[in-house]
Structures are given as structure tokens and as C-alpha cells.
Design an enzyme around this catalytic site. Structure first.
Site, PDB file in Angstrom:
ATOM      1  N   LYS A 247     -21.616  -4.586 -31.688  1.00 26.88           N
ATOM      2  CA  LYS A 247     -22.429  -4.424 -30.481  1.00 26.88           C
ATOM      3  C   LYS A 247     -22.365  -2.965 -30.057  1.00 26.88           C
ATOM      4  O   LYS A 247     -21.280  -2.378 -29.987  1.00 26.88           O
ATOM      5  CB  LYS A 247     -21.910  -5.312 -29.349  1.00 26.88           C
ATOM      6  CG  LYS A 247     -22.062  -6.805 -29.607  1.00 26.88           C
ATOM      7  CD  LYS A 247     -21.513  -7.628 -28.455  1.00 26.88           C
ATOM      8  CE  LYS A 247     -22.285  -7.379 -27.173  1.00 26.88           C
ATOM      9  NZ  LYS A 247     -21.854  -8.290 -26.080  1.00 26.88           N
TER      10      LYS A 247
ATOM     11  N   GLY B 164     -31.862  -5.484 -27.126  1.00 29.48           N
ATOM     12  CA  GLY B 164     -32.226  -5.784 -25.753  1.00 29.48           C
ATOM     13  C   GLY B 164     -32.355  -4.509 -24.947  1.00 29.48           C
ATOM     14  O   GLY B 164     -32.375  -3.402 -25.497  1.00 29.48           O
ATOM     15  N   GLY B 165     -32.427  -4.669 -23.650  1.00 23.50           N
ATOM     16  CA  GLY B 165     -32.599  -3.511 -22.783  1.00 23.50           C
ATOM     17  C   GLY B 165     -31.352  -2.671 -22.629  1.00 23.50           C
ATOM     18  O   GLY B 165     -31.424  -1.536 -22.137  1.00 23.50           O
TER      19      GLY B 165
ATOM     20  N   ASP C 122     -20.964 -15.855 -17.265  1.00 25.68           N
ATOM     21  CA  ASP C 122     -22.232 -16.013 -17.990  1.00 25.68           C
ATOM     22  C   ASP C 122     -22.121 -17.143 -19.012  1.00 25.68           C
ATOM     23  O   ASP C 122     -22.548 -17.007 -20.155  1.00 25.68           O
ATOM     24  CB  ASP C 122     -22.618 -14.699 -18.680  1.00 25.68           C
ATOM     25  CG  ASP C 122     -24.081 -14.696 -19.129  1.00 25.68           C
ATOM     26  OD1 ASP C 122     -24.853 -15.548 -18.645  1.00 25.68           O
ATOM     27  OD2 ASP C 122     -24.444 -13.859 -19.979  1.00 25.68           O
TER      28      ASP C 122
ATOM     29  N   ILE D 131     -29.854  -7.404 -35.893  1.00 29.07           N
ATOM     30  CA  ILE D 131     -30.278  -8.798 -35.688  1.00 29.07           C
ATOM     31  C   ILE D 131     -30.747  -9.068 -34.272  1.00 29.07           C
ATOM     32  O   ILE D 131     -31.329 -10.122 -34.005  1.00 29.07           O
ATOM     33  CB  ILE D 131     -29.146  -9.778 -36.058  1.00 29.07           C
ATOM     34  CG1 ILE D 131     -27.906  -9.521 -35.206  1.00 29.07           C
ATOM     35  CG2 ILE D 131     -28.820  -9.694 -37.534  1.00 29.07           C
ATOM     36  CD1 ILE D 131     -26.810 -10.549 -35.387  1.00 29.07           C
ATOM     37  N   ALA D 132     -30.499  -8.166 -33.346  1.00 28.16           N
ATOM     38  CA  ALA D 132     -30.970  -8.361 -31.971  1.00 28.16           C
ATOM     39  C   ALA D 132     -30.985  -7.014 -31.269  1.00 28.16           C
ATOM     40  O   ALA D 132     -30.184  -6.133 -31.567  1.00 28.16           O
ATOM     41  CB  ALA D 132     -30.080  -9.334 -31.216  1.00 28.16           C
TER      42      ALA D 132
END
Length: 763
Positions: free
Chosen positions: A43, A20-21, A149, A17-18
Site C-alpha cells: 500500500k 483510490g483518492g 471501519d 490492483i486498486a
């Protein structure tokens, strides 16, 4: 049969679903004996980063931190592990939306999150942070966890309305072996504290600052610190200058402004010293104003904001992958768009500043029959831009009372359209024959004392007072009399064709309000707040204001507010109440008359019938508009907002102007006696609209004028400020710095705002 991507440990990875770097996120299934099944989020670290021990240690640190956090406002981690050199963390799957999606949807709908929901979400977020900040190890030694964050994408709102914090990926805990990688600044620049942006040590007060930024964004729809680049944003964070939330949202109180200002103090010592203090302040503000918000309220808000489903369609399909095959084309495209959107670094858009004018949505076009009943030789309606001359009995202007023009299709549809048109013509002729002078009656309204204002069916007759005679169509009507210092009186009567009635005698006698002869002190406020008040030409200042009146004093109050129409009210010593609220008509709020505490009395009037006499000396004209609420101006004088009525002599020539924010202005010149059925309706055409995002950085707080019209107060930015498409100017003035400059810009139609940044600091 379930189609899975692959296995990782005891988990079946169903959908990515996602990405990134640094890693990937999957929806996965965990299965067990007896048909046990649980949807989780996995993850992982990308393979090339798994070879960097420093990064792996940092990734495992997140798992070690969060696996020990058990709180209702933190998404729990169930498991962490490694298989064939691939590291992963398993956490709870929460069906719902993150705050970034919520804010984006609010922006698209051009509306704000209710203040009470913003406070509730912040309070719930603070509870989760407070738990993490207080967390200790097995020996009771504080772990010193700092999230570092806190941002909208890391705050989830579940389908049930629960607020949950995620992603402790860059969290710092005292004693952990990982350090900030290579001394890099980590986190999203817009939500960093000044000390974090400067690379200095960060403690729990950095999370307090980020929570304050998030609260600011929930209240206003825009971020307090956002430049053209990360470097510019970091500089804005270090300077820490921002507009008070109440400048961008009138629903924000001064007390709430103070809470935000303290949370966003530049120096950590000046902020709340614990997240608990912020949570207490926000909760007191919430309940102190009478709000009671539950998770059910948040869930209902989410359901209304996302009517197609609170859970994103792509995630729902991923969760239900056990009964479905691969993603269809739409789902795959949505997934890729979502991935690109998550990586999008363009500034977010806020909702429309409630201070400023907006373009109301155009309702379904309506042609009022009265405007169509005109002679073909003397048409009274023209399309916008008509060059028809402005003789009495015709219309002219940039727009006009506008008929709907349609082009029938070929064949059957064309004949159907012709048949419908003929039906309308026949109906119009019948209406003309029926609705003439014979269908009217005459009403005379008297009062004791004379001089009372008259309202017919809720519409005030402008410029007239009792005694007054007017023509009304046959039927049932409500008549209300209102006079300063007297209890309003209301009547309902039945008027027959060609009948003359009179309201008179004891039933038209008004009852005075009991007051003494001493000076009275009135408190005058406005809605929205902060309007400038003028009494008999003298400036009183910004509302609310207090004004003392003697027994003989009468003042004409005028309230003005940027992008709102002026409001007027006549106030005397005998006014029924000592609290006056002038409600101004802005583009985003309905107009309401000043509220009086004395209710109108409903009575049956004493009516006498008298013979038919001469024709009425006045014609009662009704002005209406589509959409409703347009400002009506006749011969240079503002009557008020449509629908509204006023009386005129039959030979009076009326230069009528209709104005509605976000729409073309309409002008029409008519003789009162030539207006069909004494009703004039404007059909407005909306302008093509766009919006402006503006920010002036140094100096920060300035006076702004758009196209020569000065906005109220000082500010450093505008967010999604609505403007018609085309060329405009903005003047920026700072009296302290003795600096003033005018900039030109162009607005394109659509929801994507033009950005203009000026007065940037020199480097």
C-alpha cells in the site's frame, strides 16, 4: 523473465490492483537468497498526499498499529518504509474473496448465506477485533485500538476458509499522534455507529455496532441503514430504526434477532460492552442449535459460490506474474471494471426475501407425449394468447398447454428436422394403437373400515375414498390407504392388460391407533413459520397454535401465508400424532405433506380376479406440469400441486387452471373422456421478472400491500422483492400515525432492482 512495474525498497511491484483518492495497492514480490520468494501486498500514498504531513502521520500510524498485531484473524503487516519520499506498507497476500464480493455473488444468485456460516464468520471477526481491543504496549498499558471501519470490503475469506480483518487505515489508538483529519467523519456511512455518525468520540463499542451491521447484512443480504445519499444514510444511522432480520429471513430465530438488536442498540450503554460478549453470544447461538462449522466448511461454500476460482482471476495472474507477461486484454478490462466497481457508491442489493414469492428457474422444456397424441381436427394445445374458443375438448386462456415450436434451418438441417418429425408422428400413431382401453386394467380398492384415502404411486386421488374402482395402465403400481386414527397400509401389485383386481378382506383391514377417549391437545405449526391458522372458519391466530379436540371433534385447518399457496389439513381426535406441521408451497421451497409418526406398512394384498364387466364409472386423470409443482384448480376448486390425480365421470367437463409463481397462468377446458390417456400436462412460460427495493423512512415500520395484497407484519423495507415486469402499486399504511398512501412504480426486467423511497423526513 519477470516483467515488473518498478522497485520500491526491496519489493518488486508486479501489478497495480486498486487505486483510490489517497493511495494505490500493488501485488508485489519479495525475493531473497536461495530462490526465496514471497507474494505480498504493498500500500502506498499518492505523491501529492505524501507532502501533507498530517496524512503521512496517519498512514504511518496504521503501520505502527498493525505491525504489532499478531493474530490469526488479522492480516499481518511485515514491513513499512519510505523510499525517495514514497511511503509504503507491506502486508500478507491472502488469496480469497472479501465479504463484499461474497455478498454480491449471493445477490446475483438470489440466495442467502446459510445462517450457521454467517454466525461463524461473525464469531471469527469478533475474535480478531477482541485481540486488537485488548492489545497493550510493552509496559502492559492498553493501546485502546478501535478499527472504526469494520465493513464487508475489510473482511477477507481466504481460500482455506479463514476469516481475516484488514485495513486499520482509520484506526484510532490512545496516545497516537495523529488525529482525525480536519475533524472529518471517516468510515463507510452504512456501518458507522450513531455516535460516529454524529461526530462524537468512538470507543470499542463502535466496532461492536459495525459488527452487528455486518451480521445483519450476512443474515439478510441487505444493510439496515442505507439511503439515497450519504446524508440520508447518516440520518438513518442516527435514528437507528430497522426491521428485525427474521422479517427478511425466516431462518433467523428470535434469539438471533435479540443478539442483533443488542449489537445495534442506539446508545452504546445498551450494547454489548465488549466484543467478547458478542462473540460469546454468537458462538452460543451457533453451537446451541447444533451447528458445527469449520474453516473447511467455509472454504467449501466459497468454492461452490465461485466455481471458476476462489482467487480472483486478475489477482491470480498478478501473483503469477513471474511466469507471465503483461496483462492480456481480458485481465486488463476485468481489473478496470473491478476498480470502478470498488468505487461504485450505488446501494448493494440483498438476496430475495425468503418471506416473499420468487420465480423458480425454468427447467429444460419438455413435451409429454400424451399431450401430442391428439386428433389434428381437434387440437388440444395452443400457444399462449390463443383465442381458440373454450369448447369442451379444447384449450384456452392467457397461456395454454403449449407445444414447442421450432423453425428448422435450411438445407440438410431442414430435412433432418422433417425426418425427426415423421419419426415422432409414427411413434405417436404406434403409441395410440398400443395405449388404448385394451392396455388398461381395472382395480377396485376396499378397506375396513371404509372411507380411507387412496394414493396411487404416491399421488393422492382427490375427492374419493374406499371402496373405489378405477382404471389403471397395465404394470406395477403402489397403492396406499390412509385413514385418520389408523395405521397407513401400503401394497404393491402387478396389473395385467384387461384384468380386474380387487384389494379386499383381511389384508385391506386397517389397524386402529391406540388412543383413549379423553380430549387431546394438538400443537399446530407451519413451514414457513408465522402462517395464519383458521379452524372450521374460526381464526386461531399465527402459528404455532394449540388446539384441543374431543373424541367426536373434527376440524378443517387452513393455513395462509403471504406469497404462499394456502394449505389445508383435516384433523380429528384420532389423529396418530399430536404435533401437526402444515408445509405450505412457496416459490422457493418444495411442498411436503404433514408428517405423521406412524409409518405405512408394506404388505402383499389379497387380490381376487373377476370377469371383465362394465366400463369404469370414473376416469382417473393425472395432472402434471413443467416445471413441476404448479397449483391445479378444477372447476374452481384447488386440487393441489402437480403431479396430482383425481377421478371424474367420463362426461364431466373440466375447467382446468394451472398456476405457477413467476409464470403465465394457463387455462384449459376439457371433457374428461377426451383427455388423451387421462393425462393433462401444462408447459409454463416464465414471466419477465424484475425486482423492487423499497424503503419508507418516517414513520419507519409500516404495513405494506403490493397490488392490493397485504404482506405479513410491519416493515420498513423490501429488498430485491421479485415482481413481473410492468406497472405496479404499493400501499403504505401506518395505523399509529393515521397515514396511508399508495404509490405507483414500474418494474423493468432484469436483475437491477427498481428503487422506491417514500415518506422521507422533512429537513
Amino acid at each position: 523473465m519477470t516483467e515488473i512495474l518498478r522497485h520500491l525498497g526491496r519489493y518488486e511491484l508486479c501489478r497495480r490492483i486498486a487505486a483510490g483518492g489517497m493511495g494505490e495497492i500493488f501485488v508485489a514480490k519479495s525475493r531473497g537468497a536461495g530462490g526465496f520468494e514471497k507474494t505480498v501486498i504493498i500500500k502506498t500514498i499518492l505523491p501529492h498526499l505524501a507532502e501533507e504531513q498530517e496524512f503521512v502521520t496517519k498512514f504511518l500510524d496504521e503501520g505502527r498499529i498493525v505491525v504489532n498485531l499478531t493474530h490469526g484473524n488479522i492480516v499481518p503487516v511485515f514491513d513499512m518504509g519510505e523510499e525517495n519520499g514514497e511511503y509504503f506498507i507491506a502486508m500478507e497476500y491472502v488469496p480469497g474473496r472479501d465479504l463484499r464480493e461474497v455478498l454480491r455473488q449471493l445477490h446475483e444468485e438470489r440466495r442467502a448465506m446459510p445462517v450457521e456460516l454467517a454466525l461463524h464468520i461473525t464469531a471469527e471477526l469478533a475474535k480478531g477485533l477482541a485481540y486488537a481491543h485488548r492489545k497493550t504496549d510493552a509496559d502492559g498499558v492498553p493501546l485502546g485500538i478501535v478499527h472504526r471501519d469494520v465493513s464487508p470490503s475489510n473482511v477477507l475469506i481466504s481460500r482455506e476458509g479463514e476469516v481475516k480483518l484488514i485495513d486499520f487505515g482509520i484506526a484510532r489508538a490512545t496516545g497516537k499522534i495523529s488525529k482525525t483529519m480536519s475533524g472529518r467523519i471517516q468510515g463507510k456511512c452504512c456501518y458507522m455507529s450513531p455516535e460516529q455518525a454524529a461526530g462524537r468520540p468512538v470507543d470499542a463499542r463502535g466496532d461492536i455496532f459495525a459488527a452487528g451491521v455486518l451480521l445483519y447484512e450476512l443474515l439478510t443480504g441487505c444493510r439496515p441503514f442505507e439511503g439515497d445519499s450519504d446524508l440520508e444514510t447518516l440520518e438513518m444511522v442516527r435514528v437507528c430504526a430497522f426491521d428485525a432480520p427474521s422479517i427478511l429471513n425466516h431462518e433467523v430465530s428470535d434469539e438471533l434477532d435479540a443478539i442483533v438488536a443488542r449489537a445495534l442498540a442506539r446508545e452504546p450503554e445498551q450494547r454489548y460492552q465488549s466484543i467478547d460478549e458478542l462473540q460469546i453470544a454468537v458462538t452460543q447461538q451457533l453451537y446451541g442449535n447444533g451447528y458445527t462449522v469449520t474453516s473447511r466448511d467455509v472454504a467449501t461454500f466459497l468454492e461452490q459460490l465461485f466455481p471458476k476460482g476462489v482467487e480472483p482471476d486478475v489477482l491470480r495472474k498478478a501473483r503469477n506474474s513471474a511466469s507471465s507477461g503483461p496483462l492480456d486484454l481480458d485481465a486488463a478490462l476485468n481489473l478496470e471494471l473491478d476498480r470502478l466497481d470498488r468505487a461504485d457508491a450505488t446501494p448493494s442489493q440483498g438476496f430475495v426475501d425468503p418471506h416473499l414469492a420468487t420465480a423458480p428457474a425454468l427447467t429444460t422444456p419438455v413435451i409429454l407425449a400424451q399431450e401430442l397424441l391428439v386428433s389434428s381436427a381437434t387440437p388440444s394445445v395452443y400457444a399462449a394468447g390463443s383465442d381458440k374458443s373454450a369448447d369442451p375438448g379444447t384449450g384456452s386462456g392467457t397461456g395454454s398447454v403449449q407445444p414447442v415450436s421450432t423453425r428448422p434451418a435450411n438445407g440438410f438441417k431442414r430435412w433432418l428436422a422433417i425426418a425427426v418429425a415423421l419419426g415422432l408422428v409414427i411413434g405417436a400413431v404406434a403409441a395410440i394403437a398400443t395405449w388404448g382401453p385394451q392396455a388398461s386394467g381395472m382395480l377396485t380398492v376396499e378397506s375396513e373400515p371404509a372411507g380411507a384415502r387412496i394414493l396411487i404411486n404416491g399421488a393422492q386421488l382427490v375427492g374419493v375414498a374406499t371402496p373405489h374402482t378405477l382404471a389403471l395402465p397395465a404394470g406395477t403400481h403402489n397403492v396406499q390407504l390412509s385413514l385418520e386414527g389408523y395405521v397407513p397400509k401400503s401394497f404393491t401389485l402387478e396389473l395385467e392388460r384387461r384384468q380386474e383386481l380387487t384389494i379386499f378382506g383381511a389384508d385391506a383391514r386397517l389397524t386402529p391407533v391406540s388412543i383413549n377417549g379423553e380430549a387431546r391437545r394438538f400443537e399446530i405449526s407451519t413451514r414457513p413459520s408465522g402462517a395464519a391458522l383458521v379452524a372450521n372458519g374460526m381464526e386461531l391466530g399465527i402459528a404455532p397454535q394449540k388446539l384441543s379436540l374431543g373424541p367426536q371433534d373434527v376440524v378443517n385447518l387452513v393455513a395462509t401465508h403471504p406469497d404462499c399457496d394456502p394449505g389445508t389439513y383435516t384433523l380429528s381426535h384420532s389423529h396418530a400424532t399430536e404435533s401437526i406441521v402444515l408445509t405450505l408451497k412457496c416459490a422457493d421451497s418444495p411442498v411436503r405433506a404433514p408428517q405423521e409418526s406412524v409409518a405405512a406398512t408394506q404388505e402383499t394384498p389379497q387380490i381376487r380376479t373377476r370377469p371383465i364387466g362394465a366400463q369404469a364409472s370414473k376416469i382417473l386423470v393425472t395432472f402434471d406440469s413443467v416445471p413441476t409443482g404448479a397449483t391445479v384448480e378444477v372447476n374452481g376448486a384447488v386440487l393441489g400441486r402437480a403431479p396430482i390425480q383425481a377421478s371424474f365421470a367420463p362426461d364431466d367437463v373440466l375447467n382446468v387452471r394451472g398456476m405457477l409463481a413467476g409464470h403465465t397462468m394457463i387455462e384449459s377446458t376439457r371433457r374428461a373422456s377426451s383427455i388423451p390417456n387421462a393425462r393433462l400436462a401444462f408447459s409454463f412460460v416464465p414471466l419477465e421478472m424484475g425486482c423492487l427495493d423499497f424503503r419508507a423512512l418516517e414513520p419507519a415500520h409500516n404495513e405494506l400491500a403490493i397490488n392490493g395484497r397485504w404482506l405479513e407484519g410491519r416493515r420498513m423495507m423490501l429488498k430485491a422483492h421479485p415482481l413481473p415486469a410492468g406497472n405496479h402499486t404499493i400501499t403504505v399504511r401506518n395505523p399509529d400515525a393515521k397515514r396511508e398512501e399508495t404509490f405507483s412504480f414500474n418494474i423493468e426486467p432484469g436483475s437491477r432492482c427498481t428503487y422506491l423511497g417514500v415518506w422521507k423526513p422533512e429537513r
